[in-house]
Design an enzyme around this catalytic site. Structure first.
Site, PDB file in Angstrom:
ATOM      1  N   SER A 131       0.847  -1.191   0.000  1.00 14.34           N
ATOM      2  CA  SER A 131       0.000   0.000   0.000  1.00 14.34           C
ATOM      3  C   SER A 131       0.884   1.242   0.000  1.00 14.34           C
ATOM      4  CB  SER A 131      -0.906   0.003   1.228  1.00 14.34           C
ATOM      5  OG  SER A 131      -0.124  -0.009   2.404  1.00 14.34           O
ATOM      6  N   GLY A 132       0.270   2.401  -0.204  1.00 13.30           N
ATOM      7  CA  GLY A 132       1.008   3.661  -0.139  1.00 13.30           C
ATOM      8  C   GLY A 132       1.871   3.953  -1.347  1.00 13.30           C
ATOM      9  N   GLN A 187     -12.818  29.273  17.349  1.00 19.66           N
ATOM     10  CA  GLN A 187     -13.521  29.199  18.636  1.00 19.66           C
ATOM     11  C   GLN A 187     -12.573  29.440  19.809  1.00 19.66           C
ATOM     12  OE1 GLN A 187     -15.595  25.443  18.630  1.00 19.66           O
ATOM     13  NE2 GLN A 187     -16.953  26.012  16.929  1.00 19.66           N
ATOM     14  N   CYS A 210     -12.150  26.870  12.252  1.00 17.54           N
ATOM     15  CA  CYS A 210     -13.131  26.090  12.997  1.00 17.54           C
ATOM     16  C   CYS A 210     -12.826  26.138  14.501  1.00 17.54           C
ATOM     17  CB  CYS A 210     -13.202  24.665  12.450  1.00 17.54           C
ATOM     18  SG  CYS A 210     -14.686  23.761  12.949  1.00 17.54           S
ATOM     19  N   HIS A 247     -14.081  25.702   6.653  1.00 19.04           N
ATOM     20  CA  HIS A 247     -12.795  25.055   6.365  1.00 19.04           C
ATOM     21  C   HIS A 247     -12.331  25.484   4.971  1.00 19.04           C
ATOM     22  CE1 HIS A 247     -12.265  22.209   9.747  1.00 19.04           C
ATOM     23  NE2 HIS A 247     -13.576  22.285   9.833  1.00 19.04           N
ATOM     24  N   GLU A 266     -18.569  22.596  24.809  1.00 20.36           N
ATOM     25  CA  GLU A 266     -18.026  21.293  24.406  1.00 20.36           C
ATOM     26  C   GLU A 266     -16.914  20.887  25.361  1.00 20.36           C
ATOM     27  OE1 GLU A 266     -15.712  19.109  20.660  1.00 20.36           O
ATOM     28  OE2 GLU A 266     -15.904  21.287  20.682  1.00 20.36           O
ATOM     29  N   LYS A 272      -1.530   5.568  -5.583  1.00 17.35           N
ATOM     30  CA  LYS A 272      -2.611   5.370  -6.560  1.00 17.35           C
ATOM     31  C   LYS A 272      -3.415   6.654  -6.725  1.00 17.35           C
ATOM     32  CE  LYS A 272      -4.857   2.087  -4.454  1.00 17.35           C
ATOM     33  NZ  LYS A 272      -4.056   1.988  -3.220  1.00 17.35           N
ATOM     34  N   THR A 277       5.945  -7.313  -9.115  1.00 15.02           N
ATOM     35  CA  THR A 277       4.982  -6.809 -10.095  1.00 15.02           C
ATOM     36  C   THR A 277       4.361  -7.958 -10.876  1.00 15.02           C
ATOM     37  OG1 THR A 277       6.032  -4.646 -10.317  1.00 15.02           O
ATOM     38  CG2 THR A 277       4.752  -5.419 -12.200  1.00 15.02           C
ATOM     39  N   GLU A 293      -9.549  25.505   3.657  1.00 10.02           N
ATOM     40  CA  GLU A 293      -8.503  24.660   3.063  1.00 10.02           C
ATOM     41  C   GLU A 293      -9.062  23.682   2.035  1.00 10.02           C
ATOM     42  OE1 GLU A 293      -9.523  22.506   7.042  1.00 10.02           O
ATOM     43  OE2 GLU A 293      -9.569  24.531   6.194  1.00 10.02           O
TER      44      GLU A 293
END
Length: 538
Positions: free
Chosen positions: A14-15, A386, A382, A508, A406, A18, A193, A510
Protein backbone atom coordinates in the site's frame (compact mmCIF):
# COMPACT_ATOMS: atom_id res chain seq x y z
CA UNK A 1 -18.37 9.16 -26.78
CA UNK A 2 -20.73 8.80 -23.75
CA UNK A 3 -18.92 7.56 -20.63
CA UNK A 4 -15.52 5.90 -20.59
CA UNK A 5 -14.03 4.39 -17.45
CA UNK A 6 -10.49 4.14 -16.09
CA UNK A 7 -9.96 1.95 -13.01
CA UNK A 8 -6.84 2.40 -10.87
CA UNK A 9 -5.70 -0.44 -8.61
CA UNK A 10 -2.56 -1.05 -6.57
CA UNK A 11 -0.37 -4.05 -6.02
CA UNK A 12 2.53 -5.38 -3.90
CA UNK A 13 2.29 -2.82 -1.05
CA UNK A 14 0.00 0.00 0.00
CA UNK A 15 1.01 3.66 -0.14
CA UNK A 16 2.32 3.61 -3.71
CA UNK A 17 0.43 6.73 -4.73
CA UNK A 18 -2.61 5.37 -6.56
CA UNK A 19 -4.50 8.53 -5.62
CA UNK A 20 -1.83 10.84 -7.02
CA UNK A 21 -1.57 8.70 -10.19
CA UNK A 22 -5.35 8.89 -10.65
CA UNK A 23 -5.43 12.63 -9.91
CA UNK A 24 -2.49 13.27 -12.28
CA UNK A 25 -4.30 11.41 -15.06
CA UNK A 26 -7.39 13.54 -14.38
CA UNK A 27 -5.35 16.74 -14.76
CA UNK A 28 -3.75 15.50 -18.01
CA UNK A 29 -7.10 14.50 -19.52
CA UNK A 30 -8.66 17.85 -18.55
CA UNK A 31 -5.70 19.59 -20.16
CA UNK A 32 -6.73 17.80 -23.38
CA UNK A 33 -10.27 19.14 -23.16
CA UNK A 34 -12.00 16.03 -21.77
CA UNK A 35 -14.65 16.16 -19.04
CA UNK A 36 -13.39 14.23 -16.02
CA UNK A 37 -14.97 12.95 -12.83
CA UNK A 38 -13.37 10.85 -10.10
CA UNK A 39 -14.43 8.26 -7.54
CA UNK A 40 -12.71 6.47 -4.67
CA UNK A 41 -13.84 3.03 -3.52
CA UNK A 42 -12.57 2.24 -0.02
CA UNK A 43 -12.66 -1.34 1.30
CA UNK A 44 -13.15 -0.42 4.97
CA UNK A 45 -16.50 -1.24 6.59
CA UNK A 46 -17.06 2.20 8.15
CA UNK A 47 -19.86 4.08 6.37
CA UNK A 48 -17.44 7.01 6.01
CA UNK A 49 -14.30 8.26 7.80
CA UNK A 50 -16.30 10.84 9.80
CA UNK A 51 -15.96 9.03 13.13
CA UNK A 52 -12.42 7.73 12.53
CA UNK A 53 -9.43 9.02 14.50
CA UNK A 54 -7.42 11.51 12.38
CA UNK A 55 -4.18 10.14 13.87
CA UNK A 56 -5.04 6.70 12.46
CA UNK A 57 -6.73 7.65 9.21
CA UNK A 58 -5.68 11.20 8.33
CA UNK A 59 -8.00 14.12 7.72
CA UNK A 60 -11.67 13.90 6.83
CA UNK A 61 -12.24 15.79 3.59
CA UNK A 62 -15.68 17.40 3.21
CA UNK A 63 -17.40 18.00 -0.14
CA UNK A 64 -19.82 20.82 -1.02
CA UNK A 65 -22.82 18.56 -0.44
CA UNK A 66 -21.61 17.65 3.06
CA UNK A 67 -20.18 14.18 2.44
CA UNK A 68 -17.34 13.19 4.79
CA UNK A 69 -14.76 11.45 2.64
CA UNK A 70 -11.27 10.04 2.39
CA UNK A 71 -8.40 12.51 2.00
CA UNK A 72 -7.69 11.25 -1.55
CA UNK A 73 -10.72 13.26 -2.68
CA UNK A 74 -8.81 16.36 -1.63
CA UNK A 75 -6.04 15.40 -4.05
CA UNK A 76 -8.63 14.80 -6.78
CA UNK A 77 -10.23 18.21 -6.31
CA UNK A 78 -6.90 20.03 -6.14
CA UNK A 79 -5.60 18.35 -9.30
CA UNK A 80 -8.71 18.38 -11.52
CA UNK A 81 -10.24 21.55 -10.02
CA UNK A 82 -13.74 20.07 -9.84
CA UNK A 83 -16.06 19.91 -6.83
CA UNK A 84 -16.91 16.29 -6.09
CA UNK A 85 -20.01 14.97 -4.30
CA UNK A 86 -21.59 12.08 -2.36
CA UNK A 87 -21.14 9.73 -5.31
CA UNK A 88 -17.39 10.26 -5.29
CA UNK A 89 -16.54 8.22 -2.18
CA UNK A 90 -17.97 4.72 -1.70
CA UNK A 91 -17.05 2.36 1.13
CA UNK A 92 -17.75 -1.31 1.78
CA UNK A 93 -19.90 -0.06 4.66
CA UNK A 94 -22.09 2.00 2.30
CA UNK A 95 -22.44 -0.94 -0.10
CA UNK A 96 -23.53 -3.42 2.57
CA UNK A 97 -25.75 -0.82 4.28
CA UNK A 98 -27.60 -0.25 1.01
CA UNK A 99 -27.98 -3.97 0.23
CA UNK A 100 -29.21 -4.76 3.77
CA UNK A 101 -31.77 -1.94 3.61
CA UNK A 102 -33.07 -3.38 0.32
CA UNK A 103 -33.23 -6.84 1.87
CA UNK A 104 -35.24 -5.52 4.82
CA UNK A 105 -37.54 -3.73 2.38
CA UNK A 106 -38.15 -6.99 0.52
CA UNK A 107 -36.55 -5.86 -2.75
CA UNK A 108 -34.95 -9.27 -3.41
CA UNK A 109 -38.26 -11.17 -3.43
CA UNK A 110 -37.26 -13.63 -0.73
CA UNK A 111 -34.04 -14.69 -2.46
CA UNK A 112 -30.82 -15.46 -0.62
CA UNK A 113 -28.63 -12.33 -0.53
CA UNK A 114 -25.05 -13.10 -1.61
CA UNK A 115 -21.80 -11.32 -2.46
CA UNK A 116 -22.37 -12.31 -6.11
CA UNK A 117 -24.61 -10.97 -7.56
CA UNK A 118 -26.09 -8.64 -4.90
CA UNK A 119 -22.98 -6.94 -3.50
CA UNK A 120 -21.24 -6.78 -6.87
CA UNK A 121 -24.39 -5.41 -8.52
CA UNK A 122 -24.54 -2.66 -5.90
CA UNK A 123 -20.88 -1.80 -6.53
CA UNK A 124 -21.44 -1.70 -10.29
CA UNK A 125 -24.46 0.57 -9.82
CA UNK A 126 -22.10 3.05 -8.12
CA UNK A 127 -19.76 2.91 -11.15
CA UNK A 128 -22.69 3.83 -13.38
CA UNK A 129 -24.03 6.41 -10.94
CA UNK A 130 -20.92 8.59 -10.76
CA UNK A 131 -22.60 11.29 -12.88
CA UNK A 132 -25.24 11.67 -15.58
CA UNK A 133 -24.92 8.55 -17.79
CA UNK A 134 -25.51 10.47 -21.03
CA UNK A 135 -22.72 12.98 -20.38
CA UNK A 136 -19.55 12.74 -22.46
CA UNK A 137 -16.81 12.24 -19.89
CA UNK A 138 -14.10 10.00 -18.52
CA UNK A 139 -14.72 8.54 -15.05
CA UNK A 140 -11.52 7.71 -13.14
CA UNK A 141 -12.21 5.21 -10.35
CA UNK A 142 -9.60 4.33 -7.73
CA UNK A 143 -9.96 1.16 -5.66
CA UNK A 144 -8.32 1.49 -2.25
CA UNK A 145 -6.21 -1.22 -0.65
CA UNK A 146 -3.96 -3.69 -2.41
CA UNK A 147 -4.70 -6.55 -4.80
CA UNK A 148 -4.79 -9.70 -2.67
CA UNK A 149 -6.57 -8.07 0.27
CA UNK A 150 -9.69 -10.05 1.21
CA UNK A 151 -11.76 -6.87 1.54
CA UNK A 152 -10.87 -5.69 -2.00
CA UNK A 153 -12.05 -8.85 -3.78
CA UNK A 154 -15.71 -7.83 -4.31
CA UNK A 155 -14.55 -4.58 -5.95
CA UNK A 156 -12.18 -6.39 -8.31
CA UNK A 157 -14.86 -8.94 -9.22
CA UNK A 158 -17.20 -6.02 -9.94
CA UNK A 159 -14.60 -4.50 -12.27
CA UNK A 160 -14.31 -7.84 -14.11
CA UNK A 161 -18.08 -8.02 -14.60
CA UNK A 162 -18.29 -4.33 -15.50
CA UNK A 163 -15.64 -4.58 -18.22
CA UNK A 164 -17.55 -7.52 -19.68
CA UNK A 165 -20.79 -5.49 -19.67
CA UNK A 166 -19.53 -2.20 -21.18
CA UNK A 167 -16.72 -3.61 -23.36
CA UNK A 168 -12.98 -3.42 -22.83
CA UNK A 169 -12.66 -0.36 -25.09
CA UNK A 170 -14.88 1.53 -22.66
CA UNK A 171 -13.29 0.44 -19.36
CA UNK A 172 -9.53 0.09 -18.96
CA UNK A 173 -7.40 -0.69 -15.92
CA UNK A 174 -4.22 0.99 -14.64
CA UNK A 175 -2.29 -1.08 -12.11
CA UNK A 176 0.16 0.81 -9.87
CA UNK A 177 2.88 -1.47 -8.62
CA UNK A 178 6.33 -1.53 -7.02
CA UNK A 179 9.73 -2.30 -8.54
CA UNK A 180 11.94 -2.70 -5.45
CA UNK A 181 15.68 -2.06 -5.55
CA UNK A 182 17.95 -4.49 -3.69
CA UNK A 183 20.96 -2.53 -2.53
CA UNK A 184 23.10 -5.59 -1.73
CA UNK A 185 22.95 -6.92 -5.30
CA UNK A 186 22.27 -3.51 -6.91
CA UNK A 187 19.30 -4.94 -8.78
CA UNK A 188 15.77 -3.83 -9.51
CA UNK A 189 13.32 -6.70 -9.11
CA UNK A 190 10.26 -7.24 -11.32
CA UNK A 191 8.96 -10.40 -9.60
CA UNK A 192 6.62 -8.58 -7.14
CA UNK A 193 4.98 -6.81 -10.10
CA UNK A 194 4.67 -10.08 -12.01
CA UNK A 195 3.06 -11.75 -8.98
CA UNK A 196 0.62 -8.89 -8.48
CA UNK A 197 -0.46 -8.90 -12.14
CA UNK A 198 -0.75 -12.69 -12.06
CA UNK A 199 -3.13 -12.36 -9.11
CA UNK A 200 -5.27 -9.94 -11.09
CA UNK A 201 -5.24 -12.25 -14.10
CA UNK A 202 -6.37 -15.09 -11.82
CA UNK A 203 -9.47 -13.00 -11.13
CA UNK A 204 -10.11 -12.57 -14.84
CA UNK A 205 -8.70 -9.04 -15.07
CA UNK A 206 -5.93 -7.97 -17.44
CA UNK A 207 -4.27 -4.59 -16.69
CA UNK A 208 -3.95 -2.29 -19.70
CA UNK A 209 -1.30 0.04 -18.23
CA UNK A 210 1.32 -0.59 -15.55
CA UNK A 211 2.60 2.38 -13.55
CA UNK A 212 5.76 1.23 -11.81
CA UNK A 213 6.94 3.03 -8.67
CA UNK A 214 10.70 2.77 -8.37
CA UNK A 215 13.66 4.60 -6.83
CA UNK A 216 15.68 4.27 -10.04
CA UNK A 217 14.74 4.74 -13.72
CA UNK A 218 13.48 1.64 -15.52
CA UNK A 219 15.86 0.29 -18.13
CA UNK A 220 14.58 -0.88 -21.50
CA UNK A 221 15.48 -4.42 -20.47
CA UNK A 222 13.29 -4.23 -17.36
CA UNK A 223 10.40 -2.69 -19.32
CA UNK A 224 10.61 -5.50 -21.87
CA UNK A 225 10.67 -8.13 -19.15
CA UNK A 226 7.60 -6.64 -17.41
CA UNK A 227 5.76 -6.31 -20.72
CA UNK A 228 6.49 -9.94 -21.64
CA UNK A 229 5.50 -11.48 -18.31
CA UNK A 230 2.53 -9.18 -17.65
CA UNK A 231 1.04 -9.33 -21.15
CA UNK A 232 1.03 -5.59 -21.92
CA UNK A 233 2.69 -3.56 -24.71
CA UNK A 234 6.10 -2.20 -23.71
CA UNK A 235 4.81 1.34 -24.35
CA UNK A 236 2.24 0.73 -21.58
CA UNK A 237 4.91 0.02 -18.94
CA UNK A 238 5.48 3.44 -17.36
CA UNK A 239 7.83 4.50 -14.59
CA UNK A 240 6.74 6.73 -11.74
CA UNK A 241 9.78 8.08 -9.95
CA UNK A 242 9.58 10.20 -6.82
CA UNK A 243 9.25 13.92 -7.55
CA UNK A 244 10.49 16.74 -5.32
CA UNK A 245 7.10 18.46 -5.25
CA UNK A 246 3.70 16.76 -5.30
CA UNK A 247 2.36 19.03 -8.07
CA UNK A 248 5.15 17.95 -10.42
CA UNK A 249 3.53 14.50 -10.64
CA UNK A 250 1.22 15.32 -13.60
CA UNK A 251 4.17 16.76 -15.55
CA UNK A 252 6.27 13.67 -14.79
CA UNK A 253 3.42 11.40 -15.94
CA UNK A 254 2.96 13.54 -19.06
CA UNK A 255 6.61 12.82 -19.95
CA UNK A 256 5.81 9.12 -19.50
CA UNK A 257 2.80 9.55 -21.87
CA UNK A 258 0.26 8.27 -19.32
CA UNK A 259 -2.68 10.13 -20.89
CA UNK A 260 -1.58 9.07 -24.39
CA UNK A 261 -1.66 5.36 -23.63
CA UNK A 262 -4.95 5.64 -21.70
CA UNK A 263 -6.64 7.45 -24.60
CA UNK A 264 -5.21 4.90 -27.03
CA UNK A 265 -6.62 2.08 -24.89
CA UNK A 266 -10.03 3.80 -24.77
CA UNK A 267 -9.98 4.41 -28.55
CA UNK A 268 -10.25 8.16 -28.02
CA UNK A 269 -8.62 11.06 -29.85
CA UNK A 270 -5.33 12.22 -28.33
CA UNK A 271 -5.47 16.00 -28.31
CA UNK A 272 -2.65 18.43 -27.64
CA UNK A 273 -2.61 19.27 -23.91
CA UNK A 274 -2.60 22.83 -22.53
CA UNK A 275 -0.59 22.64 -19.32
CA UNK A 276 0.65 26.27 -19.39
CA UNK A 277 -1.10 27.25 -16.15
CA UNK A 278 0.15 24.14 -14.32
CA UNK A 279 3.75 24.54 -15.55
CA UNK A 280 3.79 28.18 -14.43
CA UNK A 281 2.44 27.17 -11.01
CA UNK A 282 5.16 24.52 -10.58
CA UNK A 283 7.84 27.04 -11.61
CA UNK A 284 6.60 29.45 -8.92
CA UNK A 285 6.66 26.58 -6.42
CA UNK A 286 10.23 25.66 -7.35
CA UNK A 287 11.56 29.25 -7.39
CA UNK A 288 10.38 31.10 -4.27
CA UNK A 289 11.55 34.67 -3.67
CA UNK A 290 10.95 34.75 0.09
CA UNK A 291 10.29 32.50 3.10
CA UNK A 292 7.50 32.49 5.67
CA UNK A 293 7.70 30.30 8.77
CA UNK A 294 4.25 29.13 9.90
CA UNK A 295 3.59 27.41 13.23
CA UNK A 296 0.69 24.93 13.01
CA UNK A 297 -0.57 24.52 16.58
CA UNK A 298 -2.78 21.43 16.67
CA UNK A 299 -3.65 18.29 18.59
CA UNK A 300 -3.03 15.71 15.82
CA UNK A 301 0.55 16.67 14.93
CA UNK A 302 1.77 13.05 15.28
CA UNK A 303 0.36 12.43 11.79
CA UNK A 304 0.72 15.35 9.40
CA UNK A 305 -1.92 13.81 7.09
CA UNK A 306 -4.47 14.79 9.77
CA UNK A 307 -4.03 18.36 8.48
CA UNK A 308 -3.25 17.52 4.85
CA UNK A 309 -5.54 20.10 3.20
CA UNK A 310 -4.30 22.84 5.57
CA UNK A 311 -0.69 22.07 4.63
CA UNK A 312 -1.50 22.05 0.92
CA UNK A 313 -3.49 25.30 1.19
CA UNK A 314 -0.50 26.95 2.90
CA UNK A 315 1.67 25.79 -0.01
CA UNK A 316 -0.88 27.29 -2.40
CA UNK A 317 -0.67 30.57 -0.49
CA UNK A 318 3.10 30.38 -0.85
CA UNK A 319 2.84 29.77 -4.59
CA UNK A 320 0.52 32.80 -4.95
CA UNK A 321 3.04 34.95 -3.04
CA UNK A 322 6.11 33.35 -4.71
CA UNK A 323 7.28 32.28 -1.26
CA UNK A 324 8.48 29.12 0.42
CA UNK A 325 6.33 28.15 3.40
CA UNK A 326 8.28 26.41 6.16
CA UNK A 327 6.20 24.62 8.79
CA UNK A 328 6.81 24.26 12.53
CA UNK A 329 4.59 21.53 13.98
CA UNK A 330 3.54 22.40 17.53
CA UNK A 331 1.67 19.88 19.66
CA UNK A 332 -0.90 22.03 21.45
CA UNK A 333 -1.03 19.52 24.32
CA UNK A 334 2.64 20.21 25.08
CA UNK A 335 2.34 24.00 24.82
CA UNK A 336 2.33 25.88 28.14
CA UNK A 337 3.23 29.30 29.53
CA UNK A 338 6.80 28.21 30.28
CA UNK A 339 7.67 27.09 26.74
CA UNK A 340 5.30 29.39 24.83
CA UNK A 341 7.76 32.12 23.86
CA UNK A 342 10.57 29.67 23.12
CA UNK A 343 8.23 27.64 20.86
CA UNK A 344 6.53 30.46 18.95
CA UNK A 345 8.87 33.46 18.89
CA UNK A 346 10.38 32.44 15.50
CA UNK A 347 6.97 32.05 13.84
CA UNK A 348 6.07 34.58 11.13
CA UNK A 349 2.47 33.36 11.31
CA UNK A 350 0.44 31.10 13.62
CA UNK A 351 -2.33 28.81 12.40
CA UNK A 352 -4.66 26.85 14.68
CA UNK A 353 -6.65 24.25 12.69
CA UNK A 354 -9.87 22.36 13.43
CA UNK A 355 -10.42 19.46 15.79
CA UNK A 356 -12.77 17.96 18.36
CA UNK A 357 -12.60 17.34 22.10
CA UNK A 358 -10.86 18.88 25.08
CA UNK A 359 -7.31 17.62 24.59
CA UNK A 360 -4.80 20.32 23.68
CA UNK A 361 -7.28 23.21 23.64
CA UNK A 362 -5.55 25.20 26.41
CA UNK A 363 -2.42 25.20 24.26
CA UNK A 364 -4.45 26.53 21.32
CA UNK A 365 -5.79 29.32 23.55
CA UNK A 366 -2.21 30.23 24.55
CA UNK A 367 -1.17 30.30 20.87
CA UNK A 368 -4.08 32.63 19.98
CA UNK A 369 -3.16 34.93 22.87
CA UNK A 370 0.52 34.97 21.84
CA UNK A 371 -0.41 35.86 18.25
CA UNK A 372 -2.80 38.60 19.41
CA UNK A 373 -0.44 40.22 21.94
CA UNK A 374 2.70 40.01 19.77
CA UNK A 375 0.91 41.10 16.56
CA UNK A 376 1.81 37.88 14.75
CA UNK A 377 -0.51 37.02 11.81
CA UNK A 378 -3.09 34.48 12.99
CA UNK A 379 -5.49 32.24 11.11
CA UNK A 380 -7.95 30.20 13.18
CA UNK A 381 -9.95 27.51 11.41
CA UNK A 382 -13.13 26.09 13.00
CA UNK A 383 -11.90 25.10 16.49
CA UNK A 384 -9.03 27.56 15.92
CA UNK A 385 -11.57 30.39 15.60
CA UNK A 386 -13.52 29.20 18.64
CA UNK A 387 -10.40 29.06 20.82
CA UNK A 388 -9.42 32.58 19.70
CA UNK A 389 -12.83 33.78 20.92
CA UNK A 390 -12.42 31.94 24.23
CA UNK A 391 -9.01 33.58 24.65
CA UNK A 392 -10.42 37.03 23.91
CA UNK A 393 -13.31 36.53 26.32
CA UNK A 394 -10.89 35.50 29.10
CA UNK A 395 -8.21 38.15 28.66
CA UNK A 396 -9.99 41.13 27.08
CA UNK A 397 -13.58 40.77 28.29
CA UNK A 398 -12.32 39.55 31.67
CA UNK A 399 -14.32 36.30 31.95
CA UNK A 400 -11.69 34.00 33.44
CA UNK A 401 -13.83 30.85 33.13
CA UNK A 402 -14.96 31.58 29.53
CA UNK A 403 -14.99 28.43 27.44
CA UNK A 404 -16.87 26.33 24.90
CA UNK A 405 -19.56 24.14 26.43
CA UNK A 406 -18.03 21.29 24.41
CA UNK A 407 -14.97 21.60 26.63
CA UNK A 408 -16.53 22.79 29.91
CA UNK A 409 -20.30 22.22 30.18
CA UNK A 410 -20.34 24.01 33.57
CA UNK A 411 -18.78 27.32 32.46
CA UNK A 412 -20.75 30.44 33.43
CA UNK A 413 -19.56 32.19 30.25
CA UNK A 414 -20.17 29.76 27.36
CA UNK A 415 -18.92 31.96 24.51
CA UNK A 416 -19.13 28.87 22.26
CA UNK A 417 -22.42 26.97 22.47
CA UNK A 418 -24.09 23.94 20.90
CA UNK A 419 -26.00 24.74 17.72
CA UNK A 420 -29.78 24.50 18.42
CA UNK A 421 -30.34 21.84 15.74
CA UNK A 422 -27.64 19.66 17.39
CA UNK A 423 -29.22 19.45 20.85
CA UNK A 424 -31.17 16.24 20.27
CA UNK A 425 -28.47 14.51 18.19
CA UNK A 426 -27.25 11.19 19.62
CA UNK A 427 -25.44 9.51 16.71
CA UNK A 428 -21.97 10.93 16.02
CA UNK A 429 -21.59 9.86 12.38
CA UNK A 430 -22.80 12.23 9.65
CA UNK A 431 -24.73 14.49 12.04
CA UNK A 432 -22.49 17.58 12.16
CA UNK A 433 -23.26 20.79 10.28
CA UNK A 434 -21.67 19.60 7.06
CA UNK A 435 -21.02 20.97 3.59
CA UNK A 436 -21.14 24.32 1.84
CA UNK A 437 -22.95 27.24 3.49
CA UNK A 438 -23.13 30.92 2.47
CA UNK A 439 -21.48 33.70 4.45
CA UNK A 440 -22.12 37.44 4.11
CA UNK A 441 -19.04 39.55 4.83
CA UNK A 442 -19.10 42.86 6.69
CA UNK A 443 -18.43 46.07 4.79
CA UNK A 444 -14.92 47.52 5.23
CA UNK A 445 -13.66 44.27 6.79
CA UNK A 446 -10.30 42.76 5.92
CA UNK A 447 -12.16 39.62 4.87
CA UNK A 448 -14.24 41.37 2.19
CA UNK A 449 -11.04 42.99 0.95
CA UNK A 450 -9.37 39.56 0.61
CA UNK A 451 -12.32 37.88 -1.13
CA UNK A 452 -13.29 40.87 -3.27
CA UNK A 453 -17.01 40.11 -2.89
CA UNK A 454 -19.71 40.35 -0.25
CA UNK A 455 -21.13 36.80 -0.27
CA UNK A 456 -18.93 33.70 -0.21
CA UNK A 457 -19.43 29.94 0.24
CA UNK A 458 -17.32 27.82 2.60
CA UNK A 459 -17.48 24.17 3.61
CA UNK A 460 -18.22 23.34 7.24
CA UNK A 461 -17.80 20.51 9.73
CA UNK A 462 -18.81 21.52 13.24
CA UNK A 463 -21.38 21.06 15.99
CA UNK A 464 -20.79 24.22 18.04
CA UNK A 465 -21.06 27.94 17.22
CA UNK A 466 -20.39 31.39 18.68
CA UNK A 467 -22.92 32.17 21.42
CA UNK A 468 -24.92 35.17 20.18
CA UNK A 469 -25.37 36.40 23.76
CA UNK A 470 -21.71 37.54 23.68
CA UNK A 471 -21.59 39.01 20.16
CA UNK A 472 -22.27 42.65 21.08
CA UNK A 473 -19.66 42.62 23.84
CA UNK A 474 -17.00 41.02 21.63
CA UNK A 475 -17.69 43.66 18.96
CA UNK A 476 -17.53 46.53 21.45
CA UNK A 477 -14.16 45.33 22.80
CA UNK A 478 -12.52 45.10 19.37
CA UNK A 479 -13.25 41.60 18.02
CA UNK A 480 -15.26 42.25 14.90
CA UNK A 481 -17.91 39.90 13.58
CA UNK A 482 -16.65 39.94 9.99
CA UNK A 483 -19.03 37.41 8.46
CA UNK A 484 -22.36 35.80 9.30
CA UNK A 485 -24.91 33.47 7.76
CA UNK A 486 -27.34 35.39 5.46
CA UNK A 487 -29.96 35.52 8.24
CA UNK A 488 -27.34 37.00 10.59
CA UNK A 489 -27.74 34.22 13.16
CA UNK A 490 -24.50 32.21 12.82
CA UNK A 491 -21.08 33.87 13.22
CA UNK A 492 -18.96 32.65 10.31
CA UNK A 493 -15.89 34.89 10.54
CA UNK A 494 -14.19 37.13 13.09
CA UNK A 495 -11.22 39.48 12.93
CA UNK A 496 -9.36 41.97 15.09
CA UNK A 497 -9.11 45.28 13.29
CA UNK A 498 -6.23 46.60 15.45
CA UNK A 499 -3.95 43.77 14.34
CA UNK A 500 -1.87 43.20 11.17
CA UNK A 501 -3.80 39.99 10.38
CA UNK A 502 -6.02 38.16 12.87
CA UNK A 503 -8.85 36.21 11.22
CA UNK A 504 -10.93 33.26 12.38
CA UNK A 505 -13.39 31.30 10.26
CA UNK A 506 -15.96 28.71 11.26
CA UNK A 507 -15.63 27.12 7.82
CA UNK A 508 -12.79 25.06 6.36
CA UNK A 509 -11.32 27.18 3.56
CA UNK A 510 -8.50 24.66 3.06
CA UNK A 511 -10.93 22.31 1.28
CA UNK A 512 -11.49 24.79 -1.57
CA UNK A 513 -7.91 25.92 -2.14
CA UNK A 514 -6.16 24.95 -5.38
CA UNK A 515 -2.45 25.00 -6.30
CA UNK A 516 -3.04 27.27 -9.30
CA UNK A 517 -5.48 29.58 -7.46
CA UNK A 518 -4.94 29.75 -3.72
CA UNK A 519 -7.82 30.39 -1.34
CA UNK A 520 -7.94 34.14 -0.51
CA UNK A 521 -7.59 33.54 3.25
CA UNK A 522 -4.44 31.44 2.82
CA UNK A 523 -2.93 33.80 0.23
CA UNK A 524 -3.64 36.75 2.56
CA UNK A 525 -2.30 34.92 5.62
CA UNK A 526 0.98 33.91 3.92
CA UNK A 527 1.38 37.47 2.54
CA UNK A 528 0.95 38.88 6.06
CA UNK A 529 3.46 36.33 7.42
CA UNK A 530 5.96 37.38 4.73
CA UNK A 531 5.54 41.04 5.69
CA UNK A 532 6.06 40.09 9.33
CA UNK A 533 9.24 38.18 8.42
CA UNK A 534 10.59 41.18 6.48
CA UNK A 535 9.80 43.54 9.36
CA UNK A 536 11.64 41.26 11.83
CA UNK A 537 14.69 41.05 9.54
CA UNK A 538 14.83 44.82 9.18
Amino acid sequence: MAVKYVFVTGGVVSGLGKGITAASLGRLLKARGYQVTMQKFDPYINIDPGTMNPIQHGEVFVTDDGTETDLDLGHYERFIDESLDKNSNVTTGKIYWSVLQKERHGDFGGGTVQVIPHITNEIKSRFYRAKSPDEDRIAIIEVGGTVGDIESQPFLESIRQFQHEVGHDNAVLIHVTLIPYLKASEEMKTKPTQASVKELQGMGIQPDVLVCRSEHPLTDEIRQKIALFCNVPISHVLQNLDVEYLYEAPLAMEREKLADVVLQSLRLENRKPDLTDWIEMVQNLRNPEGTARIAIVGKYTQLHDAYLSVVEALKHGGIACKAKVELDWVDSEELNEKNLDQTLHNADGILVPGGFGNRGTEGMILAAQYARVHKIPYLGICLGMQMAIVEYARHVLGYEDANSIELDPETKHPVIALMPDQESVEDLGGTLRLGSYPCVLAENSRSIELFGKKEIQERHRHRYEVNNAFRAELNEKGMRIAGTSPDGHIVEMIEIAAHPFFIGTQGHPEFKSRPNHAHPLFAGFVRAALENAKAKNQ
